[in-house]
Design a protein around this motif. Structure first.
Motif, PDB file in Angstrom:
ATOM      1  N   LEU A 232       7.060 -28.549   1.863  1.00 33.52           N
ATOM      2  CA  LEU A 232       8.519 -28.612   1.873  1.00 33.52           C
ATOM      3  C   LEU A 232       9.063 -27.271   1.394  1.00 33.52           C
ATOM      4  CD1 LEU A 232       8.891 -32.030  -0.028  1.00 33.52           C
ATOM      5  CD2 LEU A 232       8.593 -31.699   2.432  1.00 33.52           C
ATOM      6  N   PHE A 233       9.969 -26.699   2.165  1.00 37.69           N
ATOM      7  CA  PHE A 233      10.595 -25.424   1.797  1.00 37.69           C
ATOM      8  C   PHE A 233      12.104 -25.636   1.722  1.00 37.69           C
ATOM      9  CE2 PHE A 233       6.726 -24.575   4.114  1.00 37.69           C
ATOM     10  CZ  PHE A 233       6.103 -23.566   3.382  1.00 37.69           C
ATOM     11  N   PHE A 234      12.702 -25.319   0.585  1.00 41.40           N
ATOM     12  CA  PHE A 234      14.135 -25.536   0.434  1.00 41.40           C
ATOM     13  C   PHE A 234      14.909 -24.220   0.435  1.00 41.40           C
ATOM     14  CE2 PHE A 234      12.162 -29.474  -0.934  1.00 41.40           C
ATOM     15  CZ  PHE A 234      12.896 -30.378  -0.165  1.00 41.40           C
ATOM     16  N   ALA A 235      16.200 -24.310   0.305  1.00 37.51           N
ATOM     17  CA  ALA A 235      17.168 -23.289   0.695  1.00 37.51           C
ATOM     18  C   ALA A 235      16.758 -21.862   0.339  1.00 37.51           C
ATOM     19  CB  ALA A 235      18.517 -23.589   0.050  1.00 37.51           C
ATOM     20  N   ASN A 236      16.892 -20.972   1.341  1.00 35.90           N
ATOM     21  CA  ASN A 236      16.721 -19.531   1.181  1.00 35.90           C
ATOM     22  C   ASN A 236      15.291 -19.102   0.840  1.00 35.90           C
ATOM     23  OD1 ASN A 236      19.539 -18.794   1.593  1.00 35.90           O
ATOM     24  ND2 ASN A 236      19.921 -19.746  -0.389  1.00 35.90           N
ATOM     25  N   SER A 237      14.326 -19.996   0.984  1.00 30.80           N
ATOM     26  CA  SER A 237      12.933 -19.579   0.805  1.00 30.80           C
ATOM     27  C   SER A 237      12.536 -18.649   1.951  1.00 30.80           C
ATOM     28  CB  SER A 237      12.003 -20.789   0.756  1.00 30.80           C
ATOM     29  OG  SER A 237      12.199 -21.520  -0.440  1.00 30.80           O
ATOM     30  N   HIS A 238      11.619 -17.741   1.666  1.00 34.73           N
ATOM     31  CA  HIS A 238      11.228 -16.730   2.660  1.00 34.73           C
ATOM     32  C   HIS A 238       9.741 -16.436   2.490  1.00 34.73           C
ATOM     33  CE1 HIS A 238      12.368 -12.652   4.732  1.00 34.73           C
ATOM     34  NE2 HIS A 238      11.235 -13.157   5.195  1.00 34.73           N
ATOM     35  N   CYS A 239       8.944 -16.897   3.456  1.00 37.36           N
ATOM     36  CA  CYS A 239       7.495 -16.737   3.378  1.00 37.36           C
ATOM     37  C   CYS A 239       6.967 -16.087   4.653  1.00 37.36           C
ATOM     38  CB  CYS A 239       6.818 -18.089   3.164  1.00 37.36           C
ATOM     39  SG  CYS A 239       7.247 -18.889   1.597  1.00 37.36           S
ATOM     40  N   GLU A 240       6.120 -15.082   4.480  1.00 39.15           N
ATOM     41  CA  GLU A 240       5.532 -14.363   5.606  1.00 39.15           C
ATOM     42  C   GLU A 240       4.033 -14.155   5.356  1.00 39.15           C
ATOM     43  OE1 GLU A 240       7.546 -10.648   5.885  1.00 39.15           O
ATOM     44  OE2 GLU A 240       9.461 -11.518   6.486  1.00 39.15           O
ATOM     45  N   ALA A 244       0.393 -21.746   3.070  1.00 39.87           N
ATOM     46  CA  ALA A 244       0.818 -22.774   2.127  1.00 39.87           C
ATOM     47  C   ALA A 244       0.188 -24.100   2.525  1.00 39.87           C
ATOM     48  CB  ALA A 244       2.339 -22.908   2.106  1.00 39.87           C
ATOM     49  N   ALA A 245      -0.243 -24.851   1.525  1.00 43.73           N
ATOM     50  CA  ALA A 245      -0.813 -26.170   1.774  1.00 43.73           C
ATOM     51  C   ALA A 245      -0.363 -27.114   0.669  1.00 43.73           C
ATOM     52  CB  ALA A 245      -2.344 -26.098   1.815  1.00 43.73           C
ATOM     53  N   SER A 246       0.312 -28.174   1.058  1.00 43.32           N
ATOM     54  CA  SER A 246       0.757 -29.206   0.116  1.00 43.32           C
ATOM     55  C   SER A 246       1.560 -28.622  -1.034  1.00 43.32           C
ATOM     56  CB  SER A 246      -0.439 -29.996  -0.426  1.00 43.32           C
ATOM     57  OG  SER A 246      -1.009 -30.781   0.586  1.00 43.32           O
ATOM     58  N   ILE A 247       2.658 -27.922  -0.706  1.00 42.13           N
ATOM     59  CA  ILE A 247       3.500 -27.381  -1.775  1.00 42.13           C
ATOM     60  C   ILE A 247       4.917 -27.943  -1.686  1.00 42.13           C
ATOM     61  CG2 ILE A 247       2.163 -25.257  -1.826  1.00 42.13           C
ATOM     62  CD1 ILE A 247       4.689 -23.822  -0.681  1.00 42.13           C
ATOM     63  N   PHE A 248       5.551 -27.970  -2.831  1.00 43.16           N
ATOM     64  CA  PHE A 248       6.982 -28.221  -2.934  1.00 43.16           C
ATOM     65  C   PHE A 248       7.600 -26.872  -3.272  1.00 43.16           C
ATOM     66  CE2 PHE A 248      10.466 -31.299  -3.802  1.00 43.16           C
ATOM     67  CZ  PHE A 248      11.407 -30.418  -4.297  1.00 43.16           C
ATOM     68  N   ALA A 249       8.166 -26.215  -2.266  1.00 42.36           N
ATOM     69  CA  ALA A 249       8.759 -24.896  -2.445  1.00 42.36           C
ATOM     70  C   ALA A 249      10.260 -25.065  -2.647  1.00 42.36           C
ATOM     71  CB  ALA A 249       8.468 -24.004  -1.251  1.00 42.36           C
ATOM     72  N   GLY A 250      10.696 -25.074  -3.893  1.00 45.36           N
ATOM     73  CA  GLY A 250      12.114 -25.181  -4.185  1.00 45.36           C
ATOM     74  C   GLY A 250      12.855 -23.947  -3.716  1.00 45.36           C
ATOM     75  N   PRO A 251      14.166 -23.899  -3.899  1.00 47.65           N
ATOM     76  CA  PRO A 251      14.964 -22.774  -3.403  1.00 47.65           C
ATOM     77  C   PRO A 251      14.393 -21.412  -3.806  1.00 47.65           C
ATOM     78  CG  PRO A 251      16.390 -24.489  -4.264  1.00 47.65           C
ATOM     79  CD  PRO A 251      14.993 -24.890  -4.590  1.00 47.65           C
ATOM     80  N   TYR A 252      14.512 -20.459  -2.892  1.00 47.90           N
ATOM     81  CA  TYR A 252      14.135 -19.060  -3.136  1.00 47.90           C
ATOM     82  C   TYR A 252      12.651 -18.882  -3.466  1.00 47.90           C
ATOM     83  CZ  TYR A 252      19.171 -18.091  -3.314  1.00 47.90           C
ATOM     84  OH  TYR A 252      20.509 -17.983  -3.017  1.00 47.90           O
ATOM     85  N   PHE A 267       7.062 -24.945  -6.869  1.00 41.27           N
ATOM     86  CA  PHE A 267       7.590 -23.597  -7.077  1.00 41.27           C
ATOM     87  C   PHE A 267       9.105 -23.628  -6.894  1.00 41.27           C
ATOM     88  CE2 PHE A 267       3.518 -23.677  -4.994  1.00 41.27           C
ATOM     89  CZ  PHE A 267       2.739 -22.711  -5.602  1.00 41.27           C
ATOM     90  N   SER A 268       9.816 -22.684  -7.501  1.00 35.24           N
ATOM     91  CA  SER A 268      11.213 -22.422  -7.147  1.00 35.24           C
ATOM     92  C   SER A 268      11.611 -21.076  -7.745  1.00 35.24           C
ATOM     93  CB  SER A 268      12.156 -23.520  -7.645  1.00 35.24           C
ATOM     94  OG  SER A 268      12.219 -23.564  -9.049  1.00 35.24           O
ATOM     95  N   PHE A 269      12.474 -20.352  -7.038  1.00 39.88           N
ATOM     96  CA  PHE A 269      12.871 -19.007  -7.467  1.00 39.88           C
ATOM     97  C   PHE A 269      11.608 -18.207  -7.819  1.00 39.88           C
ATOM     98  CE2 PHE A 269      16.276 -21.954  -8.259  1.00 39.88           C
ATOM     99  CZ  PHE A 269      17.418 -21.303  -7.830  1.00 39.88           C
ATOM    100  N   PHE A 270      10.636 -18.313  -6.968  1.00 37.04           N
ATOM    101  CA  PHE A 270       9.276 -17.858  -7.246  1.00 37.04           C
ATOM    102  C   PHE A 270       8.929 -16.671  -6.364  1.00 37.04           C
ATOM    103  CE2 PHE A 270       4.810 -18.001  -5.919  1.00 37.04           C
ATOM    104  CZ  PHE A 270       4.151 -17.986  -7.141  1.00 37.04           C
ATOM    105  N   ASN A 271       8.088 -15.775  -6.891  1.00 37.79           N
ATOM    106  CA  ASN A 271       7.613 -14.644  -6.093  1.00 37.79           C
ATOM    107  C   ASN A 271       6.106 -14.501  -6.269  1.00 37.79           C
ATOM    108  OD1 ASN A 271       7.012 -11.840  -5.227  1.00 37.79           O
ATOM    109  ND2 ASN A 271       9.222 -11.752  -4.946  1.00 37.79           N
ATOM    110  N   ALA A 272       5.398 -14.506  -5.130  1.00 38.88           N
ATOM    111  CA  ALA A 272       3.938 -14.412  -5.149  1.00 38.88           C
ATOM    112  C   ALA A 272       3.504 -12.983  -4.856  1.00 38.88           C
ATOM    113  CB  ALA A 272       3.340 -15.354  -4.105  1.00 38.88           C
TER     114      ALA A 272
END
Length: 576
Positions: A232-240, A244-252, A267-272
């Protein structure tokens, strides 16, 4: 929705003269203003409805309704082969690979309802009610005819199967889309493959991204070969590039590197950083473990965490960590690897200009228009301030239990005595700044009780009391739809400042031993401003160090003149 009629014999003849064929022209419907020039070298099968100005050129269309001004060109197959709910109701094994936190995605899903479904598994009646809402919505959206909205553009794609689209959707060069919903303004680009998915408003999936059982939230972007499953990817997330496998990607939630893996976590407001990784290697009972990386966490290049683990909000993670730490109590920290152990530096991130930059950049980068996900951006808030208060209490307790210790053990981490003392000072200053800001944020109002513990529910700061009241009302049937649930979250959001002030007043009352007078509240506000300014002087100094002349190495490559080298450095860095 357009009104349709059957084609006349003359229109059929004219269409056939342009290379159009149909399995049965009797199943093809058009609007009153239909012109045979809308069809060119196309194949129509089953029931096809062609809206005003919609065009089908060199494409095959089966069991689809095309609304006004939609273009289908160069598409191998736009088809609905069976009855479908178009991705609605698809179970997604988010956060836990074994499916213990499965969410049934819908086009109406917000980050807050998804969070509740994922996190509140201790309330089976709540989960059953939320699942039923998803099933009911899926049933209401089910049909045997695919649809486009108005002004859609579907060109150069291969197979688009069982996909429903909102207005202004664009599909350009996709390889295969199957069983999904594309909400208004969504964009799908070249070589994309997506199965059992939903893309919310203005989401963009491009350049070979591959998705399976995923929800892509409003204004998210998945690009450059990114692959995701059960996420799940929520608002304004950006992945390139990465995975990802079985993640809850909160905003940003942001990940840009090919070597990065996000797995079985929140995750949320997260940077990898590049090469960052979380693993789930404790397979004695299967892939059952998970990690939570609270708001604002960052992973440095090569950072590694073995689940289960949790880090406090705004924690910077460096190195390898395999001891299953729990630092949720300590926001704004550094978690570093030293001599094979996880070393915690409480509050150290409060001195970093990077933290200030992050807090300021998120609202500036908000691309949303619908704003179904509720997002609070406030730097000073009851959630992180409450954590800092608890952190100070814990640090004092550790110190009091062994005043002469050189280091302390805490939840599989080591805290050096010097880091402990520094953390207390940093937290206390930030608490003063936070209380002042919240007291200054709204006028007192007894209607809004913000006392007690606060939560961060996928981007929204909210009292635990209100979150549980919402859950109670869902279980009791007083909230019967996702719209009604979202409205409750939004009502709290509208009055967030009043709730936050109430919390700050409670804390100040506890510190003073009595309810603060107006003069004492004003004094706390002024103290908060002074503390904020002092903190900014520290972070500004960190910024200045990052822009110092000695970091001009590699600038002005062809110059021997120090002034030219500095000019190149300052121009490229955007420094005055």
């Amino acid at each position: 929705m357009s009104d349709f009629r059957k084609m006349t014999a003359a229109e059929i003849a004219a269409a056939e003269a342009r290379g159009a064929t149909a399995e049965a022209w009797a199943l093809v419907s058009v609007t009153d203003d239909f012109d045979p020039s809308q069809l060119l070298q196309c194949r129509l099968e089953g029931r096809v409805e062609i809206g005003s100005g919609a065009r089908i050129h060199r494409s095959a269309v089966k069991n689809y309704r095309l609304e006004a001004r939609t273009l289908v060109e160069g598409v191998t197959a736009l088809e609905c082969r069976r009855r479908s709910s178009f991705g609605n109701g698809t179970p997604v094994a988010a956060m836990n690979e074994c499916g213990g936190r499965t969410v049934k995605i819908t086009e109406r899903m917000s980050a807050q309802t998804a969070y509740m479904t994922v996190v509140y598994r201790h309330r089976p009646q709540l989960i059953a009610a939320l699942d039923k809402m998803a099933d009911d919505l899926a049933a209401s959206r089910s049909g045997d005819l695919g649809e486009t909205g108005c002004d859609c553009r579907i060109v150069g794609a291969r197979f688009v199967r069982e996909v429903r689209m909102g207005d202004n959707v664009e599909i350009d060069g996709a390889s295969l889309l199957e069983n999904g919903t594309l909400c208004a303004g969504a964009r799908i680009g070249a070589d994309v493959k997506a199965y059992d998915f939903i893309a919310a408003e203005n989401a963009r999936i491009d350049n070979g991204a591959t998705l399976e059982r995923c929800f892509v939230g409003e204004s998210c972007r998945l690009d450059k070969g990114f692959t995701a499953v059960d996420s799940l990817f929520f608002a304004n997330s950006h992945c390139e590039n990465g995975e990802a496998a079985s993640i809850f990607a909160g905003p940003y939630t942001v990940s840009h590197h090919k070597s990065s893996l996000l797995i079985a976590g929140m995750f949320s407001f997260f940077n990898a950083g590049s090469g960052s990784n979380q693993s789930n290697h404790l397979f004695k009972s299967g892939a059952v473990h998970q990690s939570a990386h609270l708001r604002g966490c960052k992973f440095a290049s090569g950072a590694y965490i073995m689940s289960p683990a949790v880090e406090g909000a705004f924690t910077m993670v460096l190195g390898h960590h395999a001891d299953h730490h729990d630092t949720a109590l300590f926001p704004y920290s550094y978690l570093i690897e030293k001599e094979g152990r996880s070393q915690l530096m409480p509050g150290a991130n409060l001195t970093s200009y990077g933290t200030v930059r992050d807090v300021e950049k998120w609202p500036a980068r908000d691309r949303r228009t619908v704003k179904r996900d509720v997002i609070d951006f406030d730097e000073y808030n009851p959630y992180t301030a409450g954590a800092m208060l608890r952190a100070v209490d814990m640090l004092h307790t550790l110190q009091e239990n062994d005043p002469a210790a050189a280091q302390y053990n805490y939840n599989k981490t080591v805290i050096r005595s010097t880091a402990l003392a520094r953390g207390v000072k940093l937290y206390n200053k930030a608490i003063v700044a936070a209380l002042g800001a919240m007291l200054d944020g709204a006028a007192p109002n007894e209607r809004y009780d913000g006392t007690g513990r606060w939560l961060d529910m996928a981007g929204q700061y909210i009292t635990k009391r209100e979150a549980e009241a919402i859950a109670d009302d869902i279980e009791a049937g007083r909230l019967r739809s996702f719209e009604e649930i979202d409205n409750r979250f939004r009502v709290f959001h509208v009055h967030y400042a009043e709730y936050a002030r109430s919390w700050a007043e409670q804390v100040l009352t506890s510190l003073l031993g009595h309810a603060p007078t107006a003069a004492e509240a004003a004094e706390a506000i002024e103290a908060g401003r002074n503390a904020h300014q002092a903190m900014r002087r520290t972070t500004d100094a960190d910024h200045d160090r990052d822009c110092a002349p000695e970091l001009a190495v590699s600038y002005g490559l062809d110059s021997d003149d120090p002034e030219e080298i500095e000019a190149d450095y300052r121009t490229v860095r955007g420094l005055k």
